[in-house]
Design an enzyme around this catalytic site. Structure first.
Site, short mmCIF file in Angstrom:
data_model
loop_
_atom_site.label_atom_id
_atom_site.label_comp_id
_atom_site.label_asym_id
_atom_site.label_seq_id
_atom_site.Cartn_x
_atom_site.Cartn_y
_atom_site.Cartn_z
N GLU A 36 0.80 -1.24 0.00
CA GLU A 36 0.00 0.00 0.00
C GLU A 36 0.83 1.28 0.00
O GLU A 36 0.84 2.06 0.96
CB GLU A 36 -0.97 -0.03 1.19
N GLU A 70 -6.16 -10.91 -0.67
CA GLU A 70 -6.94 -10.71 0.56
C GLU A 70 -8.44 -10.75 0.24
O GLU A 70 -9.23 -9.97 0.71
CB GLU A 70 -6.57 -9.38 1.22
O1 G3I Z 1 -2.55 -8.99 19.17
C1 G3I Z 1 -2.53 -7.66 19.69
C2 G3I Z 1 -2.83 -7.67 21.16
O2 G3I Z 1 -1.79 -8.37 21.85
C3 G3I Z 1 -2.91 -6.23 21.65
O3 G3I Z 1 -3.24 -6.23 23.01
C4 G3I Z 1 -3.96 -5.49 20.83
C5 G3I Z 1 -4.09 -4.04 21.25
O4 G3I Z 1 -3.05 -3.29 20.66
O5 G3I Z 1 -3.58 -5.50 19.44
C6 G3I Z 1 -3.55 -6.82 18.95
O6 G3I Z 1 -3.14 -6.76 17.62
C7 G3I Z 1 -4.15 -6.35 16.71
C8 G3I Z 1 -4.10 -7.37 15.57
O7 G3I Z 1 -4.92 -6.96 14.47
C9 G3I Z 1 -4.57 -8.71 16.10
O8 G3I Z 1 -4.69 -9.60 15.03
C10 G3I Z 1 -3.80 -4.96 16.22
O9 G3I Z 1 -4.03 -4.03 17.26
C11 G3I Z 1 -4.70 -4.61 15.04
O10 G3I Z 1 -4.29 -3.36 14.50
C12 G3I Z 1 -4.52 -5.67 13.96
O11 G3I Z 1 -5.39 -5.33 12.88
C13 G3I Z 1 -5.02 -5.93 11.64
C14 G3I Z 1 -4.75 -4.78 10.65
O12 G3I Z 1 -4.47 -5.32 9.34
C15 G3I Z 1 -3.54 -3.95 11.07
O13 G3I Z 1 -2.39 -4.78 11.07
C16 G3I Z 1 -6.21 -6.76 11.14
O14 G3I Z 1 -6.36 -7.91 11.98
C17 G3I Z 1 -5.96 -7.23 9.71
O15 G3I Z 1 -7.14 -7.85 9.20
C18 G3I Z 1 -5.63 -6.02 8.81
O16 G3I Z 1 -5.27 -6.55 7.56
C19 G3I Z 1 -4.98 -5.57 6.54
C20 G3I Z 1 -3.81 -6.09 5.71
O17 G3I Z 1 -2.69 -6.30 6.55
C21 G3I Z 1 -3.50 -5.11 4.59
N1 G3I Z 1 -4.68 -4.92 3.75
C22 G3I Z 1 -5.85 -4.44 4.50
C23 G3I Z 1 -6.19 -5.44 5.60
C24 G3I Z 1 -7.46 -5.02 6.33
O18 G3I Z 1 -7.24 -3.82 7.00
#
Ligand code: G3I
Length: 364
Positions: free
Chosen positions: A168, A276
């Site tokens: 991205e 995705e």
């Molecule tokens: O696991 C931690 C936890 O230990 C912690 O306490 C908590 C609070 O900070 O965060 C948890 O991690 C979260 C993680 O998902 C868990 O799977 C992150 O905060 C959260 O930001 C993360 O969100 C992911 C997001 O990308 C950001 O990385 C989503 O699951 C995931 O579906 C999303 O995927 C993205 C692709 O990478 C790129 N394309 C778009 C897609 C959808 O947004």
């Protein structure tokens, strides 16, 4: 067939016969052995496809839910960490990495003879807070990113077969994203990204290296910028092997635009990853939305269209179709979208939806 299944099959056949063509009801398909419709789906996607069928997975769900793990093992032969292999998960401080979750996923894949698609080495949205707060200059910033890429790709050399090196970079319409630390540091961000591909290649010469983005086939401006970057990379010997379009689309996504854009993207000659895939159905973002058989049918036809479109690629450009998640129960859209959504191939009880059959029907 048990008597219960037979009765159900007869009732379903009556229902089907009673519908006019334009009310064609999509029969609820279910796992063989369940009390599903008269045509239980028996073949799995990974059995039929001549390329990898992947899913984004979460370590905690693999660890905590047997049905989730069994569904991953049954239907897929490639996994992508939904979060576990991003900088924010691994790069916990300037002196330490936390590989626990990434190691778990790579180990799970190896134990089950699955491939891993590494997502993602460099993404503006996943730089760890400590790193952003350090306010490195461009020299120090790139030196640290080079070490990170070298360490992470090197650790999984031969185990992670492909990486989203960069994710991205372009905004809607194709301008460089300007809200990123990278743009603030580098006059030539594309040059920096190209060097990141070189760092990854040096760490694992056999890994396939991708650029990944969303709305690539739907946004002609973004696609033009991506194609220009690819052409520059190729002209300068930057080792890029493929491009991913995330394919976060919907049942009402314009199919002609999709096909035109997909054909244009394929003209790069690179591996094409539908990286995705999920298909939103609640296109009106309604709180009273009902995911009925007609809606199931629309979703099934959309998945079929996308799979059939992908099959038109030359075999040399086919890499994988990966769904962003395993079951509607855990779709990212629930937290991100705040509307009821049912975008994936398995329902909340891990039963195959008509979308699964549609995907199968689209495969050659
Ligand atoms: O696991 C931690 C936890 O230990 C912690 O306490 C908590 C609070 O900070 O965060 C948890 O991690 C979260 C993680 O998902 C868990 O799977 C992150 O905060 C959260 O930001 C993360 O969100 C992911 C997001 O990308 C950001 O990385 C989503 O699951 C995931 O579906 C999303 O995927 C993205 C692709 O990478 C790129 N394309 C778009 C897609 C959808 O947004």
């Amino acid at each position: 067939m048990t008597s219960k299944q037979y009765i159900l099959g007869a009732l379903t056949a009556l229902l089907f016969a009673s519908c006019s063509d334009d009310e064609k009801v999509v029969l609820k398909y279910a796992d063989e052995g369940d009390t599903g419709g008269p045509n239980p789906i028996t073949q799995t996607l990974k059995e039929k496809a001549k390329f990898k069928i992947g899913a984004a997975v979460k370590m905690k769900d693999l660890q905590n839910e047997a049905n989730y793990k069994n569904a991953v093992l049954k239907h897929y032969n490639q996994i992508t960490g939904e979060f576990e292999m991003k900088m924010a998960s691994i790069w916990t401080s300037s002196t330490a990495y936390n590989y626990t979750a990434a190691d778990y996923l790579v180990g799970f894949a190896q134990d089950n003879k699955m491939e891993v698609h590494g997502h993602t080495l460099v993404w503006y949205d996943s730089f760890p807070e400590w790193f952003k707060k350090a306010q490195y200059d461009s020299i120090a910033f790139e030196a640290k990113v080079k070490i990170y890429i070298t360490d992470v790709v090197g650790r999984y050399k031969g185990k992670v077969k492909s990486w989203d090196v960069v994710n991205e970079v372009f905004a809607d319409g194709g301008a460089m994203r300007n809200e990123t630390v990278i743009n603030s540091l580098f006059k030539d961000p594309i040059g920096f990204y190209g060097r990141c591909f070189r760092y990854a290649k040096a760490a694992d010469p056999d890994a396939k290296l991708f650029y990944n983005d969303y709305s690539v086939v739907m946004d002609a401006g973004k696609r033009t910028s991506i194609k220009k970057m690819v052409a520059r990379f190729k002209a300068n010997g930057v080792p890029i092997d493929g491009v991913g379009d995330q394919f976060h689309y919907a049942t009402d996504t314009n199919r002609q635009t999709m096909k035109t854009g997909f054909t244009d993207l394929a003209s790069t000659g690179l591996l094409i990853h539908i990286s995705e895939l999920d298909i939103k159905v609640n296109t009106g973002k309604s709180d009273s939305y009902v995911f009925n058989d007609v809606e199931n049918q629309k979703q099934a036809e959309t998945y079929k269209y996308i799979a059939a479109m992908y099959e038109e690629l030359p075999q040399t450009q086919k890499f994988a179709i990966s769904t962003w998640g395993v079951t509607d129960k855990y779709t990212w859209l629930t937290s991100f979208w705040h509307f009821k959504e049912y975008p994936l191939l398995l329902d909340a009880d891990y039963n195959k939806k008509p979308a699964y059959q549609g995907f199968l029907d689209g495969l050659k």
